[in-house]
Motif scaffolding. Sequence first.
Motif, PDB file in Angstrom:
ATOM      1  N   PHE A  52       6.480  -3.503  -3.533  1.00 17.19           N
ATOM      2  CA  PHE A  52       5.228  -2.893  -3.965  1.00 17.19           C
ATOM      3  C   PHE A  52       4.058  -3.432  -3.165  1.00 17.19           C
ATOM      4  CE2 PHE A  52       8.218  -2.689  -7.432  1.00 17.19           C
ATOM      5  CZ  PHE A  52       8.088  -1.391  -7.878  1.00 17.19           C
ATOM      6  N   ARG A  53       3.083  -2.548  -2.949  1.00 15.77           N
ATOM      7  CA  ARG A  53       1.861  -2.887  -2.226  1.00 15.77           C
ATOM      8  C   ARG A  53       0.672  -2.746  -3.177  1.00 15.77           C
ATOM      9  NH1 ARG A  53       1.980   1.074   1.161  1.00 15.77           N
ATOM     10  NH2 ARG A  53       0.227   2.330   0.421  1.00 15.77           N
ATOM     11  N   TYR A  54      -0.190  -3.741  -3.161  1.00 18.96           N
ATOM     12  CA  TYR A  54      -1.355  -3.748  -4.038  1.00 18.96           C
ATOM     13  C   TYR A  54      -2.612  -3.853  -3.188  1.00 18.96           C
ATOM     14  CZ  TYR A  54       2.291  -5.392  -7.266  1.00 18.96           C
ATOM     15  OH  TYR A  54       3.449  -5.539  -7.996  1.00 18.96           O
ATOM     16  N   TYR A  55      -3.528  -2.927  -3.352  1.00 18.94           N
ATOM     17  CA  TYR A  55      -4.826  -3.050  -2.689  1.00 18.94           C
ATOM     18  C   TYR A  55      -5.579  -4.172  -3.395  1.00 18.94           C
ATOM     19  CZ  TYR A  55      -9.440  -1.683  -0.871  1.00 18.94           C
ATOM     20  OH  TYR A  55     -10.676  -1.666  -0.272  1.00 18.94           O
ATOM     21  N   ALA A  56      -5.969  -5.184  -2.645  1.00 15.74           N
ATOM     22  CA  ALA A  56      -6.519  -6.395  -3.256  1.00 15.74           C
ATOM     23  C   ALA A  56      -7.750  -6.121  -4.111  1.00 15.74           C
ATOM     24  CB  ALA A  56      -6.852  -7.421  -2.173  1.00 15.74           C
ATOM     25  N   ALA A  57      -8.525  -5.105  -3.748  1.00 19.05           N
ATOM     26  CA  ALA A  57      -9.722  -4.792  -4.530  1.00 19.05           C
ATOM     27  C   ALA A  57      -9.384  -4.127  -5.859  1.00 19.05           C
ATOM     28  CB  ALA A  57     -10.649  -3.893  -3.713  1.00 19.05           C
ATOM     29  N   PHE A  58      -8.205  -3.456  -5.930  1.00 17.30           N
ATOM     30  CA  PHE A  58      -7.748  -2.810  -7.171  1.00 17.30           C
ATOM     31  C   PHE A  58      -6.267  -3.136  -7.369  1.00 17.30           C
ATOM     32  CE2 PHE A  58     -11.072  -0.114  -5.312  1.00 17.30           C
ATOM     33  CZ  PHE A  58     -12.009  -0.139  -6.337  1.00 17.30           C
ATOM     34  N   PRO A  59      -5.946  -4.397  -7.664  1.00 22.40           N
ATOM     35  CA  PRO A  59      -4.545  -4.833  -7.669  1.00 22.40           C
ATOM     36  C   PRO A  59      -3.692  -4.261  -8.793  1.00 22.40           C
ATOM     37  CG  PRO A  59      -5.985  -6.559  -8.489  1.00 22.40           C
ATOM     38  CD  PRO A  59      -6.884  -5.467  -7.984  1.00 22.40           C
ATOM     39  N   HIS A  60      -4.285  -3.575  -9.758  1.00 23.10           N
ATOM     40  CA  HIS A  60      -3.502  -3.066 -10.883  1.00 23.10           C
ATOM     41  C   HIS A  60      -2.982  -1.652 -10.645  1.00 23.10           C
ATOM     42  CE1 HIS A  60      -4.623  -6.617 -13.076  1.00 23.10           C
ATOM     43  NE2 HIS A  60      -5.894  -6.363 -12.916  1.00 23.10           N
ATOM     44  N   ARG A  61      -3.096  -1.160  -9.419  1.00 22.61           N
ATOM     45  CA  ARG A  61      -2.592   0.171  -9.093  1.00 22.61           C
ATOM     46  C   ARG A  61      -1.603   0.065  -7.930  1.00 22.61           C
ATOM     47  NH1 ARG A  61      -7.743   3.921  -8.291  1.00 22.61           N
ATOM     48  NH2 ARG A  61      -6.062   5.467  -8.049  1.00 22.61           N
ATOM     49  N   PRO A  62      -0.410  -0.481  -8.171  1.00 23.32           N
ATOM     50  CA  PRO A  62       0.554  -0.692  -7.084  1.00 23.32           C
ATOM     51  C   PRO A  62       1.152   0.612  -6.570  1.00 23.32           C
ATOM     52  CG  PRO A  62       1.558  -1.196  -9.185  1.00 23.32           C
ATOM     53  CD  PRO A  62       0.116  -0.929  -9.470  1.00 23.32           C
ATOM     54  N   LYS A  63       1.546   0.581  -5.306  1.00 29.31           N
ATOM     55  CA  LYS A  63       2.279   1.693  -4.699  1.00 29.31           C
ATOM     56  C   LYS A  63       3.578   1.160  -4.122  1.00 29.31           C
ATOM     57  CE  LYS A  63      -1.677   4.618  -3.550  1.00 29.31           C
ATOM     58  NZ  LYS A  63      -2.344   5.416  -2.512  1.00 29.31           N
ATOM     59  N   GLN A  64       4.620   1.971  -4.220  1.00 31.51           N
ATOM     60  CA  GLN A  64       5.876   1.552  -3.614  1.00 31.51           C
ATOM     61  C   GLN A  64       5.731   1.557  -2.097  1.00 31.51           C
ATOM     62  OE1 GLN A  64       9.673   2.361  -5.124  1.00 31.51           O
ATOM     63  NE2 GLN A  64       8.938   3.342  -7.010  1.00 31.51           N
ATOM     64  N   ASP A  65       6.355   0.580  -1.461  1.00 29.79           N
ATOM     65  CA  ASP A  65       6.202   0.397  -0.014  1.00 29.79           C
ATOM     66  C   ASP A  65       7.579   0.135   0.586  1.00 29.79           C
ATOM     67  OD1 ASP A  65       3.752  -0.537   2.065  1.00 29.79           O
ATOM     68  OD2 ASP A  65       5.724  -1.388   2.508  1.00 29.79           O
ATOM     69  N   ASN A  66       7.966   0.957   1.571  1.00 25.47           N
ATOM     70  CA  ASN A  66       9.321   0.859   2.124  1.00 25.47           C
ATOM     71  C   ASN A  66       9.389  -0.012   3.375  1.00 25.47           C
ATOM     72  OD1 ASN A  66       7.994   2.654   3.783  1.00 25.47           O
ATOM     73  ND2 ASN A  66       9.678   4.125   3.912  1.00 25.47           N
ATOM     74  N   ASN A  67       8.748  -1.184   3.308  1.00 23.76           N
ATOM     75  CA  ASN A  67       8.883  -2.146   4.413  1.00 23.76           C
ATOM     76  C   ASN A  67      10.273  -2.787   4.360  1.00 23.76           C
ATOM     77  OD1 ASN A  67       8.764  -5.015   3.068  1.00 23.76           O
ATOM     78  ND2 ASN A  67       7.184  -3.803   2.041  1.00 23.76           N
ATOM     79  N   ILE A  68      10.715  -3.274   5.507  1.00 22.94           N
ATOM     80  CA  ILE A  68      12.029  -3.910   5.606  1.00 22.94           C
ATOM     81  C   ILE A  68      11.952  -5.410   5.366  1.00 22.94           C
ATOM     82  CG2 ILE A  68      11.962  -4.445   8.083  1.00 22.94           C
ATOM     83  CD1 ILE A  68      14.985  -3.058   6.068  1.00 22.94           C
ATOM     84  N   PHE A  69      10.754  -5.943   5.331  1.00 24.06           N
ATOM     85  CA  PHE A  69      10.554  -7.392   5.272  1.00 24.06           C
ATOM     86  C   PHE A  69      11.223  -8.017   4.052  1.00 24.06           C
ATOM     87  CE2 PHE A  69       7.881 -11.050   3.957  1.00 24.06           C
ATOM     88  CZ  PHE A  69       8.127 -11.882   5.034  1.00 24.06           C
ATOM     89  N   PHE A  70      10.998  -7.430   2.876  1.00 21.54           N
ATOM     90  CA  PHE A  70      11.549  -8.047   1.674  1.00 21.54           C
ATOM     91  C   PHE A  70      13.064  -7.915   1.598  1.00 21.54           C
ATOM     92  CE2 PHE A  70       7.128  -7.854   0.196  1.00 21.54           C
ATOM     93  CZ  PHE A  70       7.002  -9.156  -0.277  1.00 21.54           C
ATOM     94  N   THR A  71      13.609  -6.887   2.205  1.00 21.03           N
ATOM     95  CA  THR A  71      15.068  -6.791   2.290  1.00 21.03           C
ATOM     96  C   THR A  71      15.611  -7.927   3.147  1.00 21.03           C
ATOM     97  OG1 THR A  71      15.013  -4.387   1.998  1.00 21.03           O
ATOM     98  CG2 THR A  71      16.988  -5.324   3.032  1.00 21.03           C
ATOM     99  N   ALA A  72      14.939  -8.184   4.265  1.00 16.57           N
ATOM    100  CA  ALA A  72      15.393  -9.242   5.176  1.00 16.57           C
ATOM    101  C   ALA A  72      15.311 -10.615   4.529  1.00 16.57           C
ATOM    102  CB  ALA A  72      14.565  -9.207   6.462  1.00 16.57           C
ATOM    103  N   ILE A  73      14.178 -10.928   3.901  1.00 15.64           N
ATOM    104  CA  ILE A  73      14.040 -12.285   3.366  1.00 15.64           C
ATOM    105  C   ILE A  73      14.882 -12.490   2.111  1.00 15.64           C
ATOM    106  CG2 ILE A  73      11.801 -12.662   4.439  1.00 15.64           C
ATOM    107  CD1 ILE A  73      10.442 -12.134   1.801  1.00 15.64           C
ATOM    108  N   THR A  74      15.114 -11.412   1.357  1.00 19.98           N
ATOM    109  CA  THR A  74      16.014 -11.525   0.211  1.00 19.98           C
ATOM    110  C   THR A  74      17.441 -11.804   0.687  1.00 19.98           C
ATOM    111  OG1 THR A  74      14.640 -10.040  -1.126  1.00 19.98           O
ATOM    112  CG2 THR A  74      16.922 -10.343  -1.825  1.00 19.98           C
ATOM    113  N   CYS A  75      17.869 -11.073   1.707  1.00 14.78           N
ATOM    114  CA  CYS A  75      19.228 -11.265   2.223  1.00 14.78           C
ATOM    115  C   CYS A  75      19.389 -12.626   2.890  1.00 14.78           C
ATOM    116  CB  CYS A  75      19.579 -10.138   3.192  1.00 14.78           C
ATOM    117  SG  CYS A  75      19.897  -8.561   2.366  1.00 14.78           S
ATOM    118  N   TYR A  76      18.374 -13.085   3.605  1.00 13.32           N
ATOM    119  CA  TYR A  76      18.474 -14.416   4.203  1.00 13.32           C
ATOM    120  C   TYR A  76      18.610 -15.489   3.121  1.00 13.32           C
ATOM    121  CZ  TYR A  76      17.260 -18.781   6.501  1.00 13.32           C
ATOM    122  OH  TYR A  76      17.272 -20.088   6.949  1.00 13.32           O
TER     123      TYR A  76
END
Length: 387
Positions: A52-76
């Motif tokens: 999830f991605r949160y705009y820091a100015a309005f952090p209570h409105r998250p959007k799903q984000d399909n980055n690969i980063f969290f898949t990589a660090i979770t698997c590592y």
Amino acid sequence: MRICVLLQGMLIFGMILQSNAQSSVISFLLHRIDSWQVRSDGFYYEGMFTSFRYYAAFPHRPKQDNNIFFTAITCYTLRQVRAELPDSLQPVADSILLRAQHAYAFYQKPQHPLTYNFWPVDPPEVFPNSFLLKPFRYINALSDDADDASMIWLAMHPPDSVMKAYHAYLTEYANTMHHQIRNTYKKYKHLPFYNTWFGEKMPVDVDFCVLCNVLTLLYSYHISFNRYDSASMKWLEDMLQERKYILDAAYISPHYARPPVLIYHAARLWHIAHPEWMKPYIKQLQMDAIRCLQHTNCAMDSIILYTSLMRLGTKPEVMMQIDANRVEEIEQQSCAIFFEAGFYAMLRNPFKRWFTPLSFIKYYFSSPAYVDALLLEYIMTYKFSGN
């Protein structure tokens, strides 16, 4: 004598109960991570973890984000603890790691087989699920970066030949090779440390955690170091010596920005390699981790700080107890932010310094699967640390 035997029996019984409870939580967390993994291609690709991605100015409105980063660090993280899991759970971890390999290819350009991007590359994405930024995805697409590439390679564990080629590729984009850095401390502008970005059009960027991740990978493969590795170590050593990871965290690590996360990366590098240049600062890191623990109310920060302390060789007096009922609460805490993206990171000085504290130009990123992986890592580190 009977009392002693009775007390001894009670102690052993208590240890058995504690061990069984711990094993139950380990199983619960691993299967929960497995449940977060996507099973078919769509907005996410098969094998990825939701984030999830949160705009820091309005952090209570998250959007799903399909980055690969969290898949990589979770698997590592899973790869790191896999050998210590009970035999019955190792196939679960193996299946997670295997499924994830399907997704990595969607973040790699055929003409650049050694590197990866944060977002999908065909077609290129920039802030997915953002109506305002979507029209600019072709002209503003990010370059591949050393952080995603290094973490994916750590997650996949490729052969030595790939790492030697990747090591050589890193040097081609080091500071001063194409451009000179304009947004770190002036005395380092000629130091040829590794750049965060693989792109001639991107400004040179240096980040404390990114360099820790790059060196974690290179140390893991026992790479023969060159002047660019030495320069990267020199920059990191100076940041440790001057305690910039506490005093100026967002400036030296614009993509991670918070002292607990910087300490976690330094402790992980120490745990993997025990490099000589880090030895003078281990006690200091321990004390700073304890101070951070004393001033945080964030469960995720507490978890990574406890893990860091154990990796740095100290025994915390009080440890956080984890049970299945608390996991969802910890996942959903608004402070469970491991990574951020700020437009200020690209700015030259003095603009980077001016804009760093401002929330309207930064986004926070989080992933419940990775929070679970950090919890699992913490429990496994505690279990096998002799504490």
